[in-house]
Design an enzyme around this catalytic site. Structure first.
Site, PDB file in Angstrom:
ATOM      1  N   GLU A 174       0.812  -1.225   0.000  1.00  0.00           N
ATOM      2  CA  GLU A 174       0.000   0.000   0.000  1.00  0.00           C
ATOM      3  C   GLU A 174       0.846   1.276   0.000  1.00  0.00           C
ATOM      4  O   GLU A 174       0.607   2.207   0.776  1.00  0.00           O
ATOM      5  CB  GLU A 174      -0.968  -0.004   1.187  1.00  0.00           C
ATOM      6  N   GLU A 293      -5.592  -8.463  -0.344  1.00  0.00           N
ATOM      7  CA  GLU A 293      -6.329  -8.127   0.880  1.00  0.00           C
ATOM      8  C   GLU A 293      -7.778  -7.901   0.499  1.00  0.00           C
ATOM      9  O   GLU A 293      -8.088  -7.029  -0.309  1.00  0.00           O
ATOM     10  CB  GLU A 293      -5.780  -6.870   1.577  1.00  0.00           C
TER      11      GLU A 293
END
Length: 505
Positions: A174, A293
Protein backbone atom coordinates in the site's frame (compact mmCIF):
# COMPACT_ATOMS: atom_id res chain seq x y z
CA UNK A 1 -43.76 -13.60 -5.31
CA UNK A 2 -40.30 -15.24 -5.26
CA UNK A 3 -37.48 -13.78 -7.26
CA UNK A 4 -36.36 -15.73 -10.32
CA UNK A 5 -33.04 -16.28 -12.08
CA UNK A 6 -32.12 -18.20 -15.22
CA UNK A 7 -28.85 -19.12 -16.88
CA UNK A 8 -27.23 -21.86 -18.95
CA UNK A 9 -23.84 -23.55 -18.57
CA UNK A 10 -21.80 -25.54 -21.05
CA UNK A 11 -18.23 -26.76 -20.36
CA UNK A 12 -17.24 -25.64 -23.85
CA UNK A 13 -17.51 -22.03 -22.67
CA UNK A 14 -15.03 -21.21 -19.93
CA UNK A 15 -13.64 -18.14 -18.16
CA UNK A 16 -10.39 -19.72 -17.00
CA UNK A 17 -8.80 -22.19 -14.62
CA UNK A 18 -9.25 -21.85 -10.87
CA UNK A 19 -5.81 -21.06 -9.48
CA UNK A 20 -5.58 -22.64 -6.00
CA UNK A 21 -3.89 -19.43 -4.87
CA UNK A 22 -7.27 -17.68 -5.10
CA UNK A 23 -7.94 -19.31 -1.73
CA UNK A 24 -5.13 -17.52 0.08
CA UNK A 25 -5.09 -15.83 3.47
CA UNK A 26 -2.98 -13.29 5.32
CA UNK A 27 -1.01 -13.21 8.57
CA UNK A 28 0.25 -9.81 9.70
CA UNK A 29 2.06 -8.87 12.88
CA UNK A 30 -1.01 -6.95 14.00
CA UNK A 31 -3.15 -7.30 17.09
CA UNK A 32 -3.57 -10.95 18.06
CA UNK A 33 -3.14 -12.55 14.66
CA UNK A 34 0.31 -13.96 15.46
CA UNK A 35 0.61 -13.80 19.25
CA UNK A 36 -2.26 -15.70 20.97
CA UNK A 37 -3.57 -16.35 17.47
CA UNK A 38 -1.38 -18.87 15.67
CA UNK A 39 1.36 -18.77 18.36
CA UNK A 40 0.93 -19.07 22.11
CA UNK A 41 3.55 -20.93 24.14
CA UNK A 42 1.95 -22.33 27.25
CA UNK A 43 -1.44 -22.87 25.65
CA UNK A 44 -2.76 -26.39 26.35
CA UNK A 45 -2.64 -27.15 22.61
CA UNK A 46 0.79 -25.57 21.92
CA UNK A 47 3.37 -27.67 20.10
CA UNK A 48 7.09 -27.68 20.88
CA UNK A 49 7.57 -24.46 18.89
CA UNK A 50 4.75 -22.68 20.71
CA UNK A 51 2.19 -22.79 17.89
CA UNK A 52 -1.42 -23.57 18.77
CA UNK A 53 -2.46 -26.89 17.25
CA UNK A 54 -6.17 -26.14 17.78
CA UNK A 55 -5.82 -23.09 15.53
CA UNK A 56 -3.67 -25.05 13.07
CA UNK A 57 -6.43 -27.68 12.82
CA UNK A 58 -8.91 -24.97 11.83
CA UNK A 59 -6.43 -23.46 9.34
CA UNK A 60 -6.19 -26.82 7.59
CA UNK A 61 -9.99 -27.22 7.67
CA UNK A 62 -10.33 -23.76 6.12
CA UNK A 63 -8.60 -25.16 3.04
CA UNK A 64 -6.31 -22.25 2.32
CA UNK A 65 -3.14 -23.05 0.39
CA UNK A 66 -1.37 -19.68 0.43
CA UNK A 67 -0.49 -17.24 3.20
CA UNK A 68 0.84 -13.69 2.87
CA UNK A 69 3.32 -12.52 5.56
CA UNK A 70 4.38 -10.39 7.56
CA UNK A 71 2.22 -7.49 6.39
CA UNK A 72 0.44 -5.31 5.65
CA UNK A 73 1.31 -1.90 7.03
CA UNK A 74 3.60 -3.63 9.54
CA UNK A 75 6.13 -4.56 6.86
CA UNK A 76 6.91 -0.93 5.97
CA UNK A 77 8.86 -0.49 9.20
CA UNK A 78 10.03 -4.08 9.70
CA UNK A 79 13.66 -5.20 9.95
CA UNK A 80 13.48 -8.88 9.12
CA UNK A 81 16.86 -9.43 10.78
CA UNK A 82 15.19 -8.70 14.15
CA UNK A 83 13.20 -11.92 13.84
CA UNK A 84 15.96 -14.44 13.19
CA UNK A 85 18.59 -16.02 15.43
CA UNK A 86 18.26 -16.94 19.12
CA UNK A 87 14.88 -15.76 20.42
CA UNK A 88 16.41 -14.49 23.66
CA UNK A 89 18.61 -12.08 21.71
CA UNK A 90 15.86 -10.53 19.60
CA UNK A 91 14.99 -6.87 20.21
CA UNK A 92 11.63 -5.51 21.26
CA UNK A 93 10.61 -2.85 18.75
CA UNK A 94 7.93 -0.19 18.52
CA UNK A 95 5.79 -0.96 15.48
CA UNK A 96 4.67 2.38 14.07
CA UNK A 97 1.91 0.91 11.91
CA UNK A 98 -0.24 -0.33 14.80
CA UNK A 99 1.37 1.39 17.82
CA UNK A 100 2.34 -2.01 19.20
CA UNK A 101 5.36 -3.55 20.89
CA UNK A 102 6.74 -6.24 18.61
CA UNK A 103 8.63 -8.92 20.55
CA UNK A 104 10.01 -10.64 17.42
CA UNK A 105 9.51 -14.04 19.03
CA UNK A 106 7.98 -15.20 15.75
CA UNK A 107 10.04 -14.33 12.71
CA UNK A 108 10.91 -15.60 9.25
CA UNK A 109 12.10 -19.09 10.14
CA UNK A 110 9.40 -19.86 12.69
CA UNK A 111 6.63 -18.66 10.42
CA UNK A 112 7.85 -20.38 7.26
CA UNK A 113 8.33 -23.64 9.16
CA UNK A 114 4.78 -23.38 10.54
CA UNK A 115 3.37 -22.58 7.10
CA UNK A 116 5.08 -25.61 5.57
CA UNK A 117 3.66 -27.83 8.30
CA UNK A 118 0.15 -26.60 7.42
CA UNK A 119 0.73 -27.14 3.70
CA UNK A 120 0.72 -23.41 2.95
CA UNK A 121 2.79 -21.72 0.26
CA UNK A 122 4.21 -18.44 1.60
CA UNK A 123 3.80 -15.05 -0.05
CA UNK A 124 6.46 -12.87 1.56
CA UNK A 125 6.45 -9.08 1.57
CA UNK A 126 9.57 -6.92 1.65
CA UNK A 127 9.93 -3.49 3.25
CA UNK A 128 9.96 -0.74 0.63
CA UNK A 129 8.86 1.90 3.12
CA UNK A 130 11.87 2.48 5.36
CA UNK A 131 14.21 0.09 3.56
CA UNK A 132 14.78 -1.10 0.02
CA UNK A 133 16.98 -3.02 -2.39
CA UNK A 134 19.71 -4.27 -0.08
CA UNK A 135 17.45 -5.62 2.67
CA UNK A 136 15.14 -7.27 0.14
CA UNK A 137 17.83 -9.08 -1.83
CA UNK A 138 19.45 -10.18 1.46
CA UNK A 139 16.15 -11.69 2.62
CA UNK A 140 15.77 -13.65 -0.63
CA UNK A 141 19.33 -14.93 -0.21
CA UNK A 142 18.64 -15.86 3.43
CA UNK A 143 15.45 -17.74 2.47
CA UNK A 144 16.32 -19.34 -0.86
CA UNK A 145 20.07 -19.79 -1.31
CA UNK A 146 21.12 -23.36 -0.36
CA UNK A 147 24.38 -22.26 1.28
CA UNK A 148 27.88 -21.00 0.70
CA UNK A 149 27.04 -17.29 1.03
CA UNK A 150 26.93 -14.98 4.01
CA UNK A 151 23.14 -14.78 4.38
CA UNK A 152 22.40 -18.41 3.55
CA UNK A 153 25.13 -19.59 5.90
CA UNK A 154 23.58 -17.43 8.61
CA UNK A 155 20.27 -19.24 8.11
CA UNK A 156 22.09 -22.55 8.43
CA UNK A 157 23.77 -21.29 11.60
CA UNK A 158 20.32 -20.44 12.93
CA UNK A 159 19.35 -24.09 12.60
CA UNK A 160 17.63 -24.20 9.18
CA UNK A 161 19.84 -26.19 6.84
CA UNK A 162 17.36 -26.46 3.97
CA UNK A 163 16.36 -23.31 2.10
CA UNK A 164 12.75 -22.15 2.47
CA UNK A 165 12.44 -21.70 -1.29
CA UNK A 166 9.91 -18.85 -1.18
CA UNK A 167 8.65 -18.24 -4.72
CA UNK A 168 6.12 -15.40 -4.37
CA UNK A 169 7.14 -11.93 -3.15
CA UNK A 170 5.29 -8.63 -2.62
CA UNK A 171 7.25 -5.47 -3.38
CA UNK A 172 6.05 -3.48 -0.39
CA UNK A 173 2.51 -2.77 0.77
CA UNK A 174 0.00 0.00 0.00
CA UNK A 175 2.72 2.46 -0.89
CA UNK A 176 0.14 4.90 -2.29
CA UNK A 177 -1.35 5.41 1.18
CA UNK A 178 -0.36 8.52 3.21
CA UNK A 179 -0.74 6.34 6.34
CA UNK A 180 2.09 4.11 5.16
CA UNK A 181 5.49 4.53 6.80
CA UNK A 182 7.65 5.60 3.87
CA UNK A 183 4.71 6.56 1.62
CA UNK A 184 5.82 7.33 -1.93
CA UNK A 185 4.52 8.77 -5.15
CA UNK A 186 3.82 6.37 -7.99
CA UNK A 187 7.02 7.37 -9.77
CA UNK A 188 9.13 7.01 -6.62
CA UNK A 189 7.62 3.65 -5.77
CA UNK A 190 7.66 2.30 -9.33
CA UNK A 191 11.36 3.06 -9.74
CA UNK A 192 12.25 1.49 -6.38
CA UNK A 193 10.05 -1.57 -6.99
CA UNK A 194 11.59 -2.20 -10.40
CA UNK A 195 15.17 -2.02 -9.14
CA UNK A 196 14.37 -4.06 -6.03
CA UNK A 197 12.70 -6.73 -8.14
CA UNK A 198 15.70 -6.91 -10.45
CA UNK A 199 18.07 -7.40 -7.52
CA UNK A 200 15.84 -10.06 -5.95
CA UNK A 201 15.74 -11.95 -9.24
CA UNK A 202 19.51 -11.73 -9.52
CA UNK A 203 19.58 -13.77 -6.31
CA UNK A 204 16.85 -16.19 -7.42
CA UNK A 205 15.62 -15.97 -11.04
CA UNK A 206 12.70 -18.33 -10.32
CA UNK A 207 10.71 -16.03 -8.03
CA UNK A 208 7.49 -14.19 -8.93
CA UNK A 209 6.87 -10.56 -8.00
CA UNK A 210 3.80 -8.53 -7.05
CA UNK A 211 3.81 -4.73 -7.45
CA UNK A 212 1.58 -2.54 -5.28
CA UNK A 213 -1.56 -1.25 -6.91
CA UNK A 214 -3.87 1.21 -5.20
CA UNK A 215 -4.87 0.57 -1.58
CA UNK A 216 -8.51 0.81 -2.66
CA UNK A 217 -10.57 2.10 -5.56
CA UNK A 218 -11.52 5.30 -3.67
CA UNK A 219 -7.94 6.59 -3.53
CA UNK A 220 -7.60 9.95 -5.33
CA UNK A 221 -4.70 8.55 -7.35
CA UNK A 222 -6.55 5.36 -8.38
CA UNK A 223 -5.96 4.52 -12.03
CA UNK A 224 -3.15 7.03 -12.39
CA UNK A 225 -1.17 5.11 -9.75
CA UNK A 226 -1.60 1.80 -11.59
CA UNK A 227 -0.57 3.32 -14.91
CA UNK A 228 2.53 5.08 -13.58
CA UNK A 229 3.68 2.11 -11.51
CA UNK A 230 3.28 -0.31 -14.43
CA UNK A 231 5.09 2.06 -16.77
CA UNK A 232 8.07 1.69 -14.42
CA UNK A 233 7.73 -2.02 -13.56
CA UNK A 234 5.91 -3.79 -16.41
CA UNK A 235 8.89 -5.86 -17.54
CA UNK A 236 9.97 -6.73 -14.01
CA UNK A 237 6.79 -7.89 -12.23
CA UNK A 238 4.20 -10.62 -12.72
CA UNK A 239 1.22 -9.32 -10.75
CA UNK A 240 -0.39 -6.06 -9.59
CA UNK A 241 -2.14 -5.94 -6.22
CA UNK A 242 -5.65 -4.81 -5.28
CA UNK A 243 -7.09 -4.30 -1.77
CA UNK A 244 -10.74 -3.83 -0.78
CA UNK A 245 -12.84 -4.07 2.37
CA UNK A 246 -16.61 -3.83 2.58
CA UNK A 247 -19.09 -2.92 5.31
CA UNK A 248 -22.71 -1.92 5.74
CA UNK A 249 -23.28 1.85 5.91
CA UNK A 250 -26.27 3.57 7.47
CA UNK A 251 -28.46 0.50 7.43
CA UNK A 252 -28.16 0.16 3.64
CA UNK A 253 -28.09 -3.62 3.59
CA UNK A 254 -29.15 -3.90 -0.04
CA UNK A 255 -25.95 -2.13 -1.14
CA UNK A 256 -23.88 -4.18 1.29
CA UNK A 257 -25.23 -7.42 -0.15
CA UNK A 258 -24.28 -6.12 -3.60
CA UNK A 259 -20.62 -5.49 -2.65
CA UNK A 260 -19.52 -8.02 -5.24
CA UNK A 261 -20.69 -5.65 -7.98
CA UNK A 262 -18.21 -3.04 -6.72
CA UNK A 263 -15.38 -5.59 -6.52
CA UNK A 264 -16.14 -6.74 -10.07
CA UNK A 265 -15.96 -3.19 -11.46
CA UNK A 266 -12.76 -2.54 -9.50
CA UNK A 267 -11.14 -5.60 -11.10
CA UNK A 268 -12.32 -4.55 -14.56
CA UNK A 269 -10.93 -1.05 -14.11
CA UNK A 270 -7.50 -2.33 -13.07
CA UNK A 271 -7.44 -4.82 -15.94
CA UNK A 272 -8.27 -2.02 -18.37
CA UNK A 273 -5.45 0.14 -17.01
CA UNK A 274 -2.94 -2.72 -17.11
CA UNK A 275 -3.92 -3.58 -20.66
CA UNK A 276 -3.59 0.07 -21.69
CA UNK A 277 0.03 0.01 -20.50
CA UNK A 278 0.55 -3.30 -22.30
CA UNK A 279 -0.77 -1.86 -25.56
CA UNK A 280 1.24 1.34 -25.25
CA UNK A 281 4.43 -0.67 -24.69
CA UNK A 282 3.70 -3.25 -27.36
CA UNK A 283 4.24 -5.93 -24.70
CA UNK A 284 3.13 -9.52 -25.14
CA UNK A 285 2.56 -10.59 -21.56
CA UNK A 286 -0.59 -9.75 -19.63
CA UNK A 287 -0.22 -8.59 -16.05
CA UNK A 288 -2.38 -10.72 -13.77
CA UNK A 289 -3.88 -9.52 -10.52
CA UNK A 290 -3.23 -10.34 -6.87
CA UNK A 291 -6.23 -9.36 -4.75
CA UNK A 292 -4.10 -9.88 -1.67
CA UNK A 293 -6.33 -8.13 0.88
CA UNK A 294 -10.10 -8.49 0.88
CA UNK A 295 -12.84 -9.07 3.43
CA UNK A 296 -15.74 -7.53 5.29
CA UNK A 297 -14.32 -5.01 7.75
CA UNK A 298 -16.35 -2.55 9.82
CA UNK A 299 -13.66 0.09 9.50
CA UNK A 300 -16.02 2.85 10.62
CA UNK A 301 -15.86 1.34 14.13
CA UNK A 302 -12.05 1.45 14.23
CA UNK A 303 -10.58 4.40 16.15
CA UNK A 304 -7.63 4.66 13.75
CA UNK A 305 -4.05 3.60 14.31
CA UNK A 306 -2.92 7.06 15.41
CA UNK A 307 -5.41 7.00 18.28
CA UNK A 308 -4.19 3.67 19.68
CA UNK A 309 -2.40 3.38 22.99
CA UNK A 310 0.97 1.62 22.73
CA UNK A 311 0.53 -1.98 23.88
CA UNK A 312 1.85 -5.50 23.42
CA UNK A 313 -0.54 -7.86 21.62
CA UNK A 314 -3.56 -5.53 21.72
CA UNK A 315 -7.02 -6.56 20.58
CA UNK A 316 -7.38 -4.81 17.23
CA UNK A 317 -10.36 -4.93 14.83
CA UNK A 318 -11.67 -8.27 16.11
CA UNK A 319 -14.95 -8.02 14.24
CA UNK A 320 -17.63 -10.62 14.99
CA UNK A 321 -19.31 -11.69 11.77
CA UNK A 322 -22.99 -12.33 11.08
CA UNK A 323 -24.87 -14.48 8.59
CA UNK A 324 -25.19 -11.41 6.34
CA UNK A 325 -21.43 -10.85 6.50
CA UNK A 326 -20.86 -14.49 5.51
CA UNK A 327 -23.20 -14.13 2.53
CA UNK A 328 -21.26 -11.04 1.40
CA UNK A 329 -17.96 -12.90 1.77
CA UNK A 330 -19.46 -15.66 -0.35
CA UNK A 331 -20.44 -13.13 -2.99
CA UNK A 332 -16.91 -11.71 -3.01
CA UNK A 333 -15.52 -15.23 -3.49
CA UNK A 334 -17.92 -15.66 -6.42
CA UNK A 335 -16.63 -12.40 -7.92
CA UNK A 336 -13.00 -13.49 -7.64
CA UNK A 337 -13.81 -16.77 -9.36
CA UNK A 338 -15.77 -15.04 -12.12
CA UNK A 339 -12.58 -13.12 -12.90
CA UNK A 340 -10.30 -16.17 -12.81
CA UNK A 341 -8.90 -15.30 -16.23
CA UNK A 342 -7.07 -12.32 -14.69
CA UNK A 343 -7.15 -12.76 -10.90
CA UNK A 344 -4.55 -15.39 -10.02
CA UNK A 345 -4.03 -14.73 -6.31
CA UNK A 346 -6.32 -13.58 -3.50
CA UNK A 347 -5.84 -13.32 0.26
CA UNK A 348 -8.66 -13.14 2.79
CA UNK A 349 -7.39 -10.72 5.40
CA UNK A 350 -6.61 -11.86 8.00
CA UNK A 351 -6.39 -15.47 9.20
CA UNK A 352 -6.92 -15.37 12.99
CA UNK A 353 -8.60 -12.81 15.29
CA UNK A 354 -7.96 -9.70 13.18
CA UNK A 355 -11.05 -9.44 10.90
CA UNK A 356 -10.67 -13.18 10.55
CA UNK A 357 -12.54 -16.43 9.84
CA UNK A 358 -10.96 -17.97 12.95
CA UNK A 359 -11.15 -16.57 16.49
CA UNK A 360 -9.19 -17.66 19.54
CA UNK A 361 -8.87 -16.72 23.19
CA UNK A 362 -5.59 -16.69 25.16
CA UNK A 363 -5.43 -19.94 27.08
CA UNK A 364 -8.89 -20.80 25.79
CA UNK A 365 -10.70 -22.17 22.78
CA UNK A 366 -10.70 -21.35 19.08
CA UNK A 367 -13.76 -21.36 16.84
CA UNK A 368 -15.09 -20.75 13.35
CA UNK A 369 -16.66 -17.40 12.53
CA UNK A 370 -19.59 -17.38 10.08
CA UNK A 371 -17.31 -16.27 7.22
CA UNK A 372 -15.21 -19.41 7.73
CA UNK A 373 -17.84 -21.55 6.05
CA UNK A 374 -18.22 -20.03 2.56
CA UNK A 375 -14.44 -19.81 2.24
CA UNK A 376 -13.90 -23.43 3.33
CA UNK A 377 -16.64 -24.70 1.03
CA UNK A 378 -15.41 -22.77 -2.00
CA UNK A 379 -11.82 -23.88 -1.42
CA UNK A 380 -12.92 -27.50 -1.13
CA UNK A 381 -15.46 -27.72 -3.94
CA UNK A 382 -14.94 -24.87 -6.46
CA UNK A 383 -12.01 -26.23 -8.44
CA UNK A 384 -11.17 -26.96 -12.07
CA UNK A 385 -12.51 -24.49 -14.62
CA UNK A 386 -14.87 -21.54 -14.22
CA UNK A 387 -17.74 -21.75 -16.71
CA UNK A 388 -19.38 -18.72 -18.29
CA UNK A 389 -22.81 -17.74 -16.99
CA UNK A 390 -25.16 -14.96 -18.12
CA UNK A 391 -27.88 -14.53 -15.55
CA UNK A 392 -31.29 -13.14 -16.40
CA UNK A 393 -34.16 -12.55 -14.00
CA UNK A 394 -35.03 -10.39 -11.04
CA UNK A 395 -32.84 -7.40 -10.33
CA UNK A 396 -32.54 -5.41 -7.09
CA UNK A 397 -32.05 -1.65 -6.98
CA UNK A 398 -29.29 -0.44 -4.65
CA UNK A 399 -28.25 3.06 -3.68
CA UNK A 400 -24.52 2.52 -4.07
CA UNK A 401 -24.24 0.06 -6.95
CA UNK A 402 -27.33 0.62 -9.09
CA UNK A 403 -29.48 -2.36 -9.99
CA UNK A 404 -27.85 -5.77 -9.60
CA UNK A 405 -29.04 -9.34 -10.21
CA UNK A 406 -30.83 -10.88 -7.24
CA UNK A 407 -28.74 -13.99 -7.92
CA UNK A 408 -24.97 -13.87 -7.71
CA UNK A 409 -23.49 -17.12 -8.96
CA UNK A 410 -20.50 -18.92 -10.42
CA UNK A 411 -20.15 -22.47 -11.75
CA UNK A 412 -16.98 -24.58 -11.75
CA UNK A 413 -16.34 -27.83 -13.59
CA UNK A 414 -13.74 -30.51 -12.86
CA UNK A 415 -13.05 -32.23 -16.18
CA UNK A 416 -11.40 -35.28 -14.62
CA UNK A 417 -14.22 -36.21 -12.26
CA UNK A 418 -17.04 -34.46 -14.09
CA UNK A 419 -18.06 -32.76 -10.85
CA UNK A 420 -19.91 -29.45 -11.08
CA UNK A 421 -20.16 -26.91 -8.26
CA UNK A 422 -22.68 -24.09 -8.27
CA UNK A 423 -21.98 -21.32 -5.76
CA UNK A 424 -25.00 -19.06 -5.40
CA UNK A 425 -26.04 -16.09 -3.26
CA UNK A 426 -29.59 -14.79 -2.96
CA UNK A 427 -29.22 -11.05 -2.36
CA UNK A 428 -32.92 -10.66 -1.64
CA UNK A 429 -33.69 -9.83 1.98
CA UNK A 430 -37.30 -10.98 2.12
CA UNK A 431 -37.98 -13.03 -0.99
CA UNK A 432 -36.83 -16.53 -1.82
CA UNK A 433 -35.32 -17.07 -5.27
CA UNK A 434 -36.22 -19.74 -7.82
CA UNK A 435 -33.09 -20.72 -9.72
CA UNK A 436 -33.13 -22.59 -13.03
CA UNK A 437 -29.88 -23.50 -14.81
CA UNK A 438 -29.84 -25.37 -18.11
CA UNK A 439 -27.10 -28.01 -18.12
CA UNK A 440 -25.70 -28.40 -21.62
CA UNK A 441 -23.05 -30.46 -23.39
CA UNK A 442 -21.07 -32.77 -21.14
CA UNK A 443 -23.20 -31.66 -18.17
CA UNK A 444 -26.30 -33.39 -19.55
CA UNK A 445 -27.28 -36.29 -17.34
CA UNK A 446 -25.77 -34.87 -14.16
CA UNK A 447 -27.60 -35.29 -10.87
CA UNK A 448 -27.61 -33.32 -7.62
CA UNK A 449 -25.25 -34.80 -5.03
CA UNK A 450 -26.01 -32.27 -2.28
CA UNK A 451 -27.26 -28.77 -1.61
CA UNK A 452 -25.69 -26.95 1.35
CA UNK A 453 -27.09 -23.69 2.72
CA UNK A 454 -25.79 -21.02 5.09
CA UNK A 455 -28.76 -18.92 6.23
CA UNK A 456 -30.74 -18.13 9.35
CA UNK A 457 -34.08 -16.64 10.30
CA UNK A 458 -31.98 -13.96 12.00
CA UNK A 459 -29.59 -12.53 9.36
CA UNK A 460 -27.60 -10.93 12.18
CA UNK A 461 -26.91 -14.23 13.95
CA UNK A 462 -23.24 -14.79 14.88
CA UNK A 463 -20.92 -17.44 16.26
CA UNK A 464 -19.35 -16.74 19.64
CA UNK A 465 -17.14 -18.46 22.19
CA UNK A 466 -20.30 -19.48 24.05
CA UNK A 467 -22.11 -20.61 20.88
CA UNK A 468 -19.38 -21.46 18.35
CA UNK A 469 -21.72 -23.39 16.04
CA UNK A 470 -24.77 -21.12 16.17
CA UNK A 471 -24.36 -20.56 12.41
CA UNK A 472 -23.18 -23.50 10.35
CA UNK A 473 -24.00 -24.94 6.91
CA UNK A 474 -27.00 -27.25 6.73
CA UNK A 475 -28.57 -29.45 4.10
CA UNK A 476 -30.85 -27.60 1.70
CA UNK A 477 -34.00 -29.05 0.27
CA UNK A 478 -35.48 -29.35 -3.14
CA UNK A 479 -32.50 -28.92 -5.49
CA UNK A 480 -33.02 -31.29 -8.41
CA UNK A 481 -32.29 -31.88 -12.06
CA UNK A 482 -35.53 -31.95 -14.02
CA UNK A 483 -36.51 -34.32 -16.81
CA UNK A 484 -35.54 -31.71 -19.40
CA UNK A 485 -32.02 -31.43 -17.99
CA UNK A 486 -32.19 -28.25 -15.91
CA UNK A 487 -31.03 -27.65 -12.35
CA UNK A 488 -33.78 -26.15 -10.23
CA UNK A 489 -33.49 -24.94 -6.65
CA UNK A 490 -35.18 -22.57 -4.24
CA UNK A 491 -32.76 -20.26 -2.42
CA UNK A 492 -33.66 -18.70 0.93
CA UNK A 493 -33.34 -14.92 1.44
CA UNK A 494 -29.86 -13.70 2.38
CA UNK A 495 -28.31 -17.10 1.80
CA UNK A 496 -25.09 -18.70 0.61
CA UNK A 497 -25.62 -21.93 -1.32
CA UNK A 498 -23.38 -24.72 -2.57
CA UNK A 499 -25.00 -27.13 -5.03
CA UNK A 500 -22.85 -30.05 -6.13
CA UNK A 501 -23.63 -32.16 -9.16
CA UNK A 502 -22.01 -35.34 -10.43
CA UNK A 503 -22.46 -37.44 -13.59
CA UNK A 504 -25.07 -40.18 -13.60
CA UNK A 505 -28.74 -40.62 -13.02
Amino acid sequence: MPHTARFAVDPEFTVGDVDPRLYGTFVEHMGRCVYTGIHEPGHPSADAAGFRTDVADLVRELGTGLVRYPGGNFVSGYHWEDGVGPAADRPRRLDLAWRSIETNQVGTNEFLTWAKEQGLDPMMAVNLGTRGIDAARALVEYCNQPGGTAWSDLRIKHGYAAPHDVKLWCLGNEMDGPWQTGHKTATEYGRLAAETGKAMRQVDPTIELVACGSSNAAMPTFGTWEREVLEQTYDDVDYLSLHAYYEEFDGDRASFLASGAHMDQYIRDVVATADHVRAARGAKKHIRLSFDEWNVWYAARFVGERNLETAETPRLIEDTYSVTDAVVVGSLLITLLKNADRVAIACLAQLVNVIAPIRSEPGGPSWRQTIFHPFAQAARFATGKVLRTEVTGTRIDTERHGDVPALDTVVTYDEESGAVTVLAVNRGQEESLDLRAELRGALSGHRVLEHLVLADQDPDAVNTQAEPDRVTPRAGGGAQVTADGALEAALAPVSWNVIRLVPGA
